[in-house]
Each structure stands twice: as structure tokens, then as C-alpha cells.
Design a protein around this motif. Structure first.
Motif, PDB file in Angstrom:
ATOM      1  N   GLY A 245       0.834  -1.192   0.000  1.00 58.25           N
ATOM      2  CA  GLY A 245       0.000   0.000   0.000  1.00 58.25           C
ATOM      3  C   GLY A 245       0.872   1.247   0.000  1.00 58.25           C
ATOM      4  N   PRO A 246       0.263   2.407   0.200  1.00 55.27           N
ATOM      5  CA  PRO A 246       0.982   3.678   0.117  1.00 55.27           C
ATOM      6  C   PRO A 246       2.143   3.830   1.095  1.00 55.27           C
ATOM      7  CG  PRO A 246      -1.390   4.070   0.303  1.00 55.27           C
ATOM      8  CD  PRO A 246      -1.168   2.593   0.435  1.00 55.27           C
ATOM      9  N   THR A 247       2.091   3.182   2.256  1.00 53.22           N
ATOM     10  CA  THR A 247       3.160   3.364   3.255  1.00 53.22           C
ATOM     11  C   THR A 247       4.157   2.218   3.290  1.00 53.22           C
ATOM     12  OG1 THR A 247       2.037   2.321   5.138  1.00 53.22           O
ATOM     13  CG2 THR A 247       1.530   4.658   4.690  1.00 53.22           C
ATOM     14  N   TYR A 248       3.947   1.185   2.493  1.00 50.08           N
ATOM     15  CA  TYR A 248       4.792  -0.020   2.572  1.00 50.08           C
ATOM     16  C   TYR A 248       6.278   0.305   2.411  1.00 50.08           C
ATOM     17  CZ  TYR A 248       6.454  -4.770   2.011  1.00 50.08           C
ATOM     18  OH  TYR A 248       7.127  -5.953   2.177  1.00 50.08           O
ATOM     19  N   ALA A 249       6.631   1.059   1.385  1.00 48.62           N
ATOM     20  CA  ALA A 249       8.042   1.353   1.113  1.00 48.62           C
ATOM     21  C   ALA A 249       8.686   2.174   2.233  1.00 48.62           C
ATOM     22  CB  ALA A 249       8.181   2.087  -0.219  1.00 48.62           C
ATOM     23  N   ASN A 250       7.888   2.904   2.993  1.00 42.98           N
ATOM     24  CA  ASN A 250       8.417   3.673   4.111  1.00 42.98           C
ATOM     25  C   ASN A 250       8.658   2.819   5.348  1.00 42.98           C
ATOM     26  OD1 ASN A 250       8.231   6.013   2.578  1.00 42.98           O
ATOM     27  ND2 ASN A 250       6.146   6.400   3.234  1.00 42.98           N
TER      28      ASN A 250
END
Length: 106
Positions: free
Chosen positions: A96-101
Motif C-alpha cells: 500500500g501507500p506506506t509499505y516502502a516507508n
């Protein structure tokens, strides 16, 4: 990472449905995700994926979900994460949108 929704949260309900499995269990899939992404969005994607996977393979996947397998208060369980990941036959990322963070998720 994070908590499973706190005491009495979704994690408790998932842990009640969990089954014991051996490392390397047939059809086992480690599910990697960020707790900061939408629970409903991840569930919808996971459900569609599992339906397709079951149709293709003829058997339902055995999912390793942190919320079902590790109590939030068991911080020591994170040390076992590499063993648990390697003990699954496959690795599924719900990105999702925060996975890479949340790079420790990988």
C-alpha cells in the motif's frame, strides 16, 4: 509493524482462528504489509488474491499473518521474523501507500 489493533482488536479474533503449522508447510505464504495502510483495502486485495490462488492451485493458501500469529505484546517475536519468512514456501507483499516507508516490513 505496529499493533494488531490493541487489546480485543482484530488480532485477537484472528489468533482465535489460527492453526498450528510446521515450517515449510505445504501452500504456506508469508504476508508482508504495513500496519499503516488501510485494513479494508488490504483485506479486499488479499481475498481476491487467495481466491485466484486457490482456483489456480486447487488448494487454499495457508497464510502467515502477523496479527494472527504474534501477540502485539510479544516484541521478542520480531527476532524470529527471518526464520518465519524462510519457513514459508512463498512471500506475498500487500504494498500500500506506506509499505516502502516501512522497510523493516521486507
Amino acid at each position: 509493524g505496529g499493533t494488531a489493533g490493541g487489546a480485543g482488536g482484530a488480532g485477537d479474533a484472528l489468533r482465535e482462528r489460527a492453526v498450528a503449522a510446521s515450517l515449510g508447510a505445504e501452500s504456506s505464504v508469508f504476508v508482508s504489509h504495513s500496519w499503516h495502510d488501510s485494513r479494508q483495502g488490504k483485506w479486499a486485495v488479499l481475498k481476491r488474491w487467495a481466491e485466484r490462488d486457490t482456483a489456480e492451485r486447487g488448494t487454499a493458501p495457508l497464510l502467515w499473518l502477523d496479527a494472527a500469529c504474534v501477540a502485539p505484546e510479544d516484541a521478542g517475536a520480531l527476532e524470529l521474523l527471518p526464520l518465519l519468512v524462510s519457513g514459508c514456501q512463498r512471500f506475498l507483499i500487500l504494498a500500500g501507500p506506506t509499505y516502502a516507508n516501512r522497510l523493516w516490513c521486507v
